[in-house]
Design a protein around this motif. Structure first.
Motif, PDB file in Angstrom:
ATOM      1  N   CYS A   1     -22.849 -12.986   4.822  1.00 33.59           N
ATOM      2  CA  CYS A   1     -23.087 -12.343   6.119  1.00 33.59           C
ATOM      3  C   CYS A   1     -22.313 -11.024   6.260  1.00 33.59           C
ATOM      4  O   CYS A   1     -22.908  -9.971   6.485  1.00 33.59           O
TER       5      CYS A   1
ATOM      6  N   ASP B   1     -26.894 -12.751  16.602  1.00 33.53           N
ATOM      7  CA  ASP B   1     -27.476 -13.489  15.478  1.00 33.53           C
ATOM      8  C   ASP B   1     -26.461 -14.555  15.113  1.00 33.53           C
ATOM      9  O   ASP B   1     -25.425 -14.261  14.507  1.00 33.53           O
ATOM     10  N   VAL B   2     -26.740 -15.778  15.491  1.00 39.56           N
ATOM     11  CA  VAL B   2     -25.726 -16.819  15.366  1.00 39.56           C
ATOM     12  C   VAL B   2     -26.285 -18.033  14.634  1.00 39.56           C
ATOM     13  O   VAL B   2     -27.395 -18.495  14.919  1.00 39.56           O
TER      14      VAL B   2
ATOM     15  N   SER C   1     -20.870 -10.449  11.963  1.00 39.32           N
ATOM     16  CA  SER C   1     -19.679 -11.122  12.487  1.00 39.32           C
ATOM     17  C   SER C   1     -19.924 -11.610  13.910  1.00 39.32           C
ATOM     18  O   SER C   1     -20.813 -11.122  14.613  1.00 39.32           O
ATOM     19  N   ILE C   2     -19.135 -12.614  14.277  1.00 38.56           N
ATOM     20  CA  ILE C   2     -19.168 -13.129  15.646  1.00 38.56           C
ATOM     21  C   ILE C   2     -18.079 -12.393  16.409  1.00 38.56           C
ATOM     22  O   ILE C   2     -16.891 -12.720  16.300  1.00 38.56           O
TER      23      ILE C   2
ATOM     24  N   ASN D   1     -15.479 -16.411  10.982  1.00 41.94           N
ATOM     25  CA  ASN D   1     -15.786 -15.062  10.519  1.00 41.94           C
ATOM     26  C   ASN D   1     -15.166 -14.870   9.141  1.00 41.94           C
ATOM     27  O   ASN D   1     -14.381 -15.707   8.692  1.00 41.94           O
TER      28      ASN D   1
ATOM     29  N   LYS E   1     -21.565  -7.389  19.136  1.00 42.52           N
ATOM     30  CA  LYS E   1     -22.457  -7.515  17.970  1.00 42.52           C
ATOM     31  C   LYS E   1     -23.780  -8.154  18.390  1.00 42.52           C
ATOM     32  O   LYS E   1     -23.873  -8.836  19.420  1.00 42.52           O
TER      33      LYS E   1
ATOM     34  N   LYS F   1     -24.162  -6.205  12.764  1.00 42.85           N
ATOM     35  CA  LYS F   1     -24.416  -7.574  12.288  1.00 42.85           C
ATOM     36  C   LYS F   1     -23.268  -8.061  11.398  1.00 42.85           C
ATOM     37  O   LYS F   1     -22.372  -7.305  11.059  1.00 42.85           O
TER      38      LYS F   1
ATOM     39  N   PRO G   1     -21.832 -16.024  11.843  1.00 40.71           N
ATOM     40  CA  PRO G   1     -22.871 -14.995  11.956  1.00 40.71           C
ATOM     41  C   PRO G   1     -24.100 -15.430  11.156  1.00 40.71           C
ATOM     42  O   PRO G   1     -23.957 -16.091  10.121  1.00 40.71           O
TER      43      PRO G   1
END
Ligand code: ZN
Length: 466
Positions: free
Chosen positions: A373, A395-396, A387-388, A12, A392, A385, A52
């Motif tokens: 991102c 979207d990876v 970040s992991i 991140n 959230k 959107k 992300p």
């Protein structure tokens, strides 16, 4: 059920950690070490980085320009984006003079409908506030923000087509400030540039090279200064798009030092291409690099990289605006002003920034995620959107940091017959991509559903600066 991404390194903007990531439905459900697999679909991320999905905040899909239309529509453009690791784009709806913003919004939503393969949102480019002091246009700005279009684009270039004067810009900025909306500015002094262009044509200077020479860095720096000054007068947040050179950067930095809410992006082409290398004035082939602002002298690249490192430039976007060389760029064979402006880049943004930024040690992995991102999500009001993290959107991007790849028009998915980076070898590429939980790119190949992308309603948050 759900998808469990195992054994990867989660990156991140704020740091990296060894962790598994569990996706349930369209969201991220858990980020932790050694999540026990239950009924999950497993994706092995050994030796991969789990980031992300990329967000490209500057694209022109299916856009009319100079008697033709950009070569990628929402289908081909978003597939190319996804294969390159991008899971959200923000495209520009262009209001035509004498028409409403609502019409432009509907036109662009129709272009995307049934075609967008990843999530998308829109900026509204304002060219006209309507009669009687613009009351109708100002009211429409409120409606756009309510509809999730929380940024407005203003052109200081292209007189008689898209350019607006300072008074109109002031009025729009004043309204944007009251709505917490962000003003995105194409900063070039269009009136002065048009004089230079006319003088060049009169002297028979019609080759693509002269497109670049006609649009000086001073014309960009002047407009950058003016846009920021006007925004400051009304306390609006301003975002300079495609900032291309050291002098415009100086204006941006000077404003930021004074505490003015000014942000900017640059694009890969300005970081790695130059007049010297791509547009020396020797051939018609140089039409491939006719876009605006144009390529600059090489010495500007260093300044832009430094600004990415120190955070003065917030975002890297593409300004993806593709035209085929053979039958579209050729409209300007004898007159550079008729060459459709734009280049294809939506597929290559992460590859170029990783290879030339991270591999060279200029940017950390975290900075890469920030620029591609996290900052795009924050600045443009998409808190779900970038970040992991738990809750959230799923979207990876599973990124292989050592994959070797050769960029070429022969293998790209963008609908152009050339690449700006033809034959370039890069290390680092997207392996798998998930869009709201669905695996859309597997081992580098598109496997998603056409039209699965959804419109993203964005929050008005004054560029995350208020
Ligand atoms: Zn653009």
């Amino acid at each position: 059920m759900g998808t469990l991404i195992q054994n990867g390194t989660v990156v991140n903007a704020g740091g990296q950690q060894k962790a598994d990531v569990l996706l349930e439905g369209e969201h991220i459900a858990q980020v932790a070490a050694n999540i026990p697999p239950v009924d999950h679909t497993i994706i092995d991320a050994t030796d991969l980085l789990v980031m992300p999905g990329g967000i490209d905040v500057h694209t022109h899909l299916d856009m009319p320009f100079g008697g033709t239309v950009s070569a990628d529509d929402y289908r081909t453009g978003t597939i190319a984006a996804a294969v390159g690791g991008t899971t959200t784009v923000i495209d520009f709806a262009l209001q035509s003079r004498g028409h409403t913003m609502r019409e432009a919004q509907q036109t662009w939503l129709a272009k995307a409908d049934g075609k967008a393969c990843i999530d998308y949102s829109l900026h509204m480019a304002i060219t006209d506030l309507g009669p009687e002091g613009g009351a109708q246009g100002l009211h429409e700005m409120e409606e756009m923000v309510l509809d999730g279009i929380s940024s407005f684009k203003l052109f200081m270039a292209y007189p008689n087509v898209l350019m607006i004067d300072d008074g109109l810009m002031y009025k729009v900025m004043q309204k944007a400030a009251s709505l917490n909306a962000l003003c995105c500015i194409h900063a070039e002094n269009g009136s002065a540039i048009d004089i230079v262009v006319a003088q060049m044509l009169a002297e028979g200077k019609t080759a693509p090279h002269f497109h670049a020479l006609s649009r000086s860095i001073k014309a960009e720096a002047e407009a950058t200064h003016r846009a920021i000054a006007l925004a400051d007068m009304v306390n609006a947040s301003v975002y300079i798009v495609h900032l291309s050179n050291a002098e415009a950067l100086r204006e941006l930095r000077s404003a930021q030092k004074r505490g003015i809410r000014a942000l900017a992006e640059t694009c890969p082409q300005y970081l790695v291409l130059s007049i010297e290398d791509q547009m020396p004035g020797q051939s018609w082939e140089e039409a491939k690099y006719v876009f605006t602002p144009p390529l600059r002298e090489k010495k500007n690249q260093e300044a832009l990289w430094q600004a990415l490192e120190d955070g003065s430039l917030a975002i890297v976007s593409t300004d993806h605006c593709p035209f085929r060389f053979k039958d579209q760029k050729s409209l300007g064979r004898n007159d550079f002003t008729k060459i459709p402006n734009g280049g294809p880049g939506i597929e290559n943004r992460l590859q170029i920034l990783w290879h030339h930024g991270v591999n060279t040690g200029r940017l950390s992995r975290e900075q890469f995620v920030e620029l591609c991102c996290a900052a795009p999500a924050r600045v443009f009001g998409m808190p779900q959107k970038g970040s992991i993290a738990i809750g959230k959107d799923a979207d990876v991007l599973l990124w292989d940091p050592i994959a070797q790849y050769t960029i070429s028009a022969a293998t790209q998915l963008m609908a152009t017959d050339y690449s700006m980076f033809e034959g370039w070898n890069v290390r680092g590429n997207a392996r798998h991509v998930l869009s709201r939980g669905a695996l859309v790119v597997k081992n580098g190949l598109w496997i998603g559903q056409i039209g699965q992308g959804k419109f993203v309603k964005r929050v008005a948050n004054a560029g995350g600066l208020a």
